[in-house]
Design a protein around this motif. Structure first.
Motif, mmCIF file in Angstrom:
data_model
loop_
_atom_site.group_PDB
_atom_site.id
_atom_site.type_symbol
_atom_site.label_atom_id
_atom_site.label_comp_id
_atom_site.label_asym_id
_atom_site.label_seq_id
_atom_site.Cartn_x
_atom_site.Cartn_y
_atom_site.Cartn_z
ATOM 1 N N LEU A 230 0.827 -1.205 0.000
ATOM 2 C CA LEU A 230 0.000 0.000 0.000
ATOM 3 C C LEU A 230 0.864 1.258 0.000
ATOM 4 C CD1 LEU A 230 -2.781 1.309 0.108
ATOM 5 C CD2 LEU A 230 -2.714 1.075 2.590
ATOM 6 N N ALA A 231 1.943 1.241 0.782
ATOM 7 C CA ALA A 231 2.839 2.397 0.846
ATOM 8 C C ALA A 231 3.495 2.653 -0.508
ATOM 9 C CB ALA A 231 3.904 2.174 1.915
ATOM 10 N N LEU A 232 3.873 1.601 -1.196
ATOM 11 C CA LEU A 232 4.461 1.746 -2.528
ATOM 12 C C LEU A 232 3.435 2.322 -3.502
ATOM 13 C CD1 LEU A 232 6.414 -1.637 -2.710
ATOM 14 C CD2 LEU A 232 7.438 0.639 -2.581
ATOM 15 N N LEU A 233 2.201 1.837 -3.375
ATOM 16 C CA LEU A 233 1.129 2.330 -4.238
ATOM 17 C C LEU A 233 0.851 3.804 -3.972
ATOM 18 C CD1 LEU A 233 -0.804 1.097 -6.379
ATOM 19 C CD2 LEU A 233 -2.441 0.713 -4.537
ATOM 20 N N GLU A 234 0.787 4.180 -2.717
ATOM 21 C CA GLU A 234 0.523 5.576 -2.360
ATOM 22 C C GLU A 234 1.661 6.488 -2.822
ATOM 23 O OE1 GLU A 234 -0.091 5.252 1.855
ATOM 24 O OE2 GLU A 234 -2.281 5.256 1.623
ATOM 25 N N ALA A 235 2.893 6.006 -2.736
ATOM 26 C CA ALA A 235 4.037 6.798 -3.182
ATOM 27 C C ALA A 235 3.955 7.062 -4.681
ATOM 28 C CB ALA A 235 5.345 6.076 -2.840
ATOM 29 N N GLN A 236 3.556 6.036 -5.428
ATOM 30 C CA GLN A 236 3.434 6.219 -6.873
ATOM 31 C C GLN A 236 2.320 7.212 -7.207
ATOM 32 O OE1 GLN A 236 3.403 2.594 -9.073
ATOM 33 N NE2 GLN A 236 3.199 3.588 -11.055
ATOM 34 N N ASP B 128 2.114 14.976 -8.730
ATOM 35 C CA ASP B 128 3.106 16.038 -8.537
ATOM 36 C C ASP B 128 3.355 16.350 -7.067
ATOM 37 O OD1 ASP B 128 3.609 16.407 -11.275
ATOM 38 O OD2 ASP B 128 1.842 17.686 -11.476
ATOM 39 N N GLU B 129 3.344 15.315 -6.249
ATOM 40 C CA GLU B 129 3.641 15.456 -4.827
ATOM 41 C C GLU B 129 4.854 14.581 -4.501
ATOM 42 O OE1 GLU B 129 -0.018 14.310 -3.023
ATOM 43 O OE2 GLU B 129 -1.051 16.177 -3.533
ATOM 44 N N ALA B 130 5.950 14.827 -5.244
ATOM 45 C CA ALA B 130 7.131 13.974 -5.139
ATOM 46 C C ALA B 130 7.788 14.049 -3.765
ATOM 47 C CB ALA B 130 8.137 14.341 -6.229
ATOM 48 N N VAL B 131 7.738 15.204 -3.132
ATOM 49 C CA VAL B 131 8.345 15.338 -1.796
ATOM 50 C C VAL B 131 7.659 14.392 -0.808
ATOM 51 C CG1 VAL B 131 8.734 16.902 0.136
ATOM 52 C CG2 VAL B 131 9.097 17.710 -2.197
ATOM 53 N N GLN B 132 6.328 14.306 -0.891
ATOM 54 C CA GLN B 132 5.598 13.376 -0.024
ATOM 55 C C GLN B 132 5.964 11.934 -0.354
ATOM 56 O OE1 GLN B 132 1.373 14.016 0.327
ATOM 57 N NE2 GLN B 132 1.571 16.241 0.153
ATOM 58 N N ALA B 133 6.146 11.655 -1.648
ATOM 59 C CA ALA B 133 6.524 10.298 -2.066
ATOM 60 C C ALA B 133 7.879 9.914 -1.470
ATOM 61 C CB ALA B 133 6.570 10.220 -3.585
ATOM 62 N N ILE B 134 8.835 10.844 -1.494
ATOM 63 C CA ILE B 134 10.169 10.570 -0.937
ATOM 64 C C ILE B 134 10.061 10.245 0.557
ATOM 65 C CG2 ILE B 134 12.398 11.628 -0.386
ATOM 66 C CD1 ILE B 134 12.099 13.196 -3.052
ATOM 67 N N ALA B 135 9.215 10.986 1.252
ATOM 68 C CA ALA B 135 9.031 10.729 2.690
ATOM 69 C C ALA B 135 8.433 9.345 2.924
ATOM 70 C CB ALA B 135 8.140 11.811 3.292
ATOM 71 N N LEU C 54 8.556 6.720 0.933
ATOM 72 C CA LEU C 54 9.503 5.686 0.533
ATOM 73 C C LEU C 54 10.658 5.577 1.519
ATOM 74 C CD1 LEU C 54 9.476 6.566 -3.264
ATOM 75 C CD2 LEU C 54 8.605 4.439 -2.262
ATOM 76 N N GLY C 55 11.033 6.710 2.117
ATOM 77 C CA GLY C 55 12.093 6.689 3.117
ATOM 78 C C GLY C 55 11.721 5.857 4.326
ATOM 79 N N LYS C 56 10.440 5.865 4.688
ATOM 80 C CA LYS C 56 9.978 5.088 5.840
ATOM 81 C C LYS C 56 10.071 3.582 5.587
ATOM 82 C CE LYS C 56 6.794 8.676 7.465
ATOM 83 N NZ LYS C 56 5.373 9.050 7.673
ATOM 84 N N LEU C 57 10.185 3.189 4.318
ATOM 85 C CA LEU C 57 10.274 1.764 3.991
ATOM 86 C C LEU C 57 11.712 1.249 4.038
ATOM 87 C CD1 LEU C 57 7.833 1.512 0.937
ATOM 88 C CD2 LEU C 57 7.387 0.851 3.300
ATOM 89 N N ALA C 58 12.669 2.160 4.191
ATOM 90 C CA ALA C 58 14.078 1.782 4.109
ATOM 91 C C ALA C 58 14.462 0.728 5.153
ATOM 92 C CB ALA C 58 14.961 3.016 4.245
ATOM 93 N N ASP C 59 13.877 0.814 6.343
ATOM 94 C CA ASP C 59 14.237 -0.129 7.397
ATOM 95 C C ASP C 59 13.264 -1.306 7.494
ATOM 96 O OD1 ASP C 59 12.112 1.331 8.286
ATOM 97 O OD2 ASP C 59 12.921 1.775 10.282
ATOM 98 N N LYS C 60 12.348 -1.399 6.529
ATOM 99 C CA LYS C 60 11.410 -2.529 6.501
ATOM 100 C C LYS C 60 12.072 -3.730 5.828
ATOM 101 C CE LYS C 60 7.733 -0.253 8.062
ATOM 102 N NZ LYS C 60 7.032 -0.607 9.314
ATOM 103 N N ARG D 14 11.824 -4.129 -3.031
ATOM 104 C CA ARG D 14 13.023 -3.289 -2.950
ATOM 105 C C ARG D 14 13.303 -2.629 -4.300
ATOM 106 N NH1 ARG D 14 15.185 -1.001 1.123
ATOM 107 N NH2 ARG D 14 15.115 -2.960 2.290
ATOM 108 N N THR D 15 13.112 -3.398 -5.368
ATOM 109 C CA THR D 15 13.306 -2.838 -6.708
ATOM 110 C C THR D 15 12.341 -1.684 -6.951
ATOM 111 O OG1 THR D 15 13.965 -5.016 -7.543
ATOM 112 C CG2 THR D 15 13.306 -3.373 -9.176
ATOM 113 N N GLN D 16 11.079 -1.907 -6.594
ATOM 114 C CA GLN D 16 10.073 -0.868 -6.810
ATOM 115 C C GLN D 16 10.342 0.350 -5.929
ATOM 116 O OE1 GLN D 16 6.015 -2.118 -6.172
ATOM 117 N NE2 GLN D 16 5.162 -0.304 -7.166
ATOM 118 N N GLN D 17 10.785 0.108 -4.700
ATOM 119 C CA GLN D 17 11.069 1.222 -3.793
ATOM 120 C C GLN D 17 12.192 2.096 -4.348
ATOM 121 O OE1 GLN D 17 13.925 1.607 -1.560
ATOM 122 N NE2 GLN D 17 13.119 3.053 -0.063
#
Length: 329
Positions: free
Chosen positions: A98-104, A110-117, A119-125, A132-135
């Motif tokens: 769901l997080a990957l879907l929401e980021a996309q 045009d809310e790339a800054v929110q997407a970066i945030a 996706l960053g939260k998934l780094a330690d998942k 991982r490829t999609q992230q």
């Protein structure tokens, strides 16, 4: 519970929301589907048999007068309310999806800054290889939108390595496409050219064929060759793109009409420039002939693009009266 079970659960939730929204609007499946999708595609989504793509989700949400995020399932940390608990591995995986879907969706809106945030939260998942490829791919895409080009390159290079290791052709070709755009933004046109050549090779062997994407790649290749002053190769790429665009005018591709008009205008704009550099004597005849073609006559954007290039040709050749006449068209 398996990953497939997790995907199925989320797909059923999305499908149920789409069905409820459709029924609330009193639409039939045919009315919701036309002209972009088949009735069987909508039916399969509503039954949870398939997951709609992000592009499809955006179109359906717009048709239902809803924000696309409202069609996604809601998850809560504690399981209370209408959401599902994430305490089990299955639900944890669903939350990642769901997080990957929401980021996309954020990137598409045009809310790339929110997407970066996000996706960053998934780094330690604990992400699966595909996740991982999609992230990394989405992170590169978001960095491209925010002009963080070095971070963009780093993320996409990592995504491409992961995709290659998994023999994931779909992710590889889309990653090469974004890398080409990133290198072009860096003015590194040799590497941009190489990335889009790799993308084209993958596209030509991919099944089913994606003529929309293929046309865009030819257009990018033409622009790279233009920047490298290889106008002959640029002309060839633009003409290849135009051949595909003309095929997409066929009735079975009417869903692409706005995309086709915009891209065709852009291609003729760049093609005219390349021809004036490489084949100035042929450029006028080509542009005048293009103006007479029925599809270009009916397409105001393309007609204007060709006319402007023709006016530029007359101006360069000191035929001021003709240049002024075309500029006023």
């Amino acid at each position: 519970m398996s990953t497939d079970d997790s995907h199925s659960q989320m797909g059923q939730s999305v499908g149920a929301r789409i069905r409820a929204a459709r029924q609330a609007k009193k639409y039939t499946q045919s009315q919701l589907a036309s002209p972009d999708f088949s009735v069987s595609y909508i039916s399969a989504i509503e039954r949870g048999q398939i997951h709609p793509s992000l592009r499809a989700l955006e179109i359906l949400a717009r048709r239902l007068d809803l924000p696309s995020t409202q069609l996604l399932p809601q998850y809560s940390q504690d399981g209370r309310g209408g959401g599902a608990s994430i305490s089990s591995p299955m639900n944890e995986n669903a939350v990642i999806e769901l997080a990957l879907l929401e980021a996309q969706i954020c990137i598409l809106q045009d809310e790339a800054v929110q997407a970066i945030a996000k996706l960053g939260k998934l780094a330690d998942k604990h992400l699966q290889d595909r996740q991982r490829t999609q992230q990394r791919y989405l992170l590169g895409w978001a960095y491209l939108h925010t002009a963080q080009l070095q971070k963009c390159e780093n993320a996409l290079v990592e995504a491409e390595k992961l995709a290659t290791a998994q023999n994931d052709t779909y992710s590889s070709l889309h990653t090469h496409n974004l890398l080409g755009l990133a290198y072009a933004a860096m003015h590194n046109y040799h590497r941009a050219l190489q990335s889009h050549q790799n993308c084209l090779k993958l596209l030509e062997s991919a099944q089913p064929q994606d003529p929309f994407f293929q046309c865009e790649v030819y257009n990018h290749l033409g622009q790279h060759y233009t920047h490298l002053d290889d106008f002959t190769s640029a002309i060839d790429m633009f003409k290849q793109a135009i051949v595909i665009v003309e095929e997409l005018v066929a009735p079975e591709h009417t869903r692409s009409i706005y995309w086709e008009m915009s891209l065709r205008s852009e291609i003729y704009h760049h093609l005219g420039h390349a021809m004036m550099k490489a084949e100035p004597e042929k450029a006028r005849a080509y542009l005048e002939e293009a103006l007479q073609q029925e599809n270009n006559v009916q397409d105001g954007l393309t007609n204007a693009s060709i006319t402007i290039r023709l006016a530029e040709w007359f101006l360069v050749h000191n035929q001021l009266e003709e240049a002024e006449h075309n500029a006023r068209q």
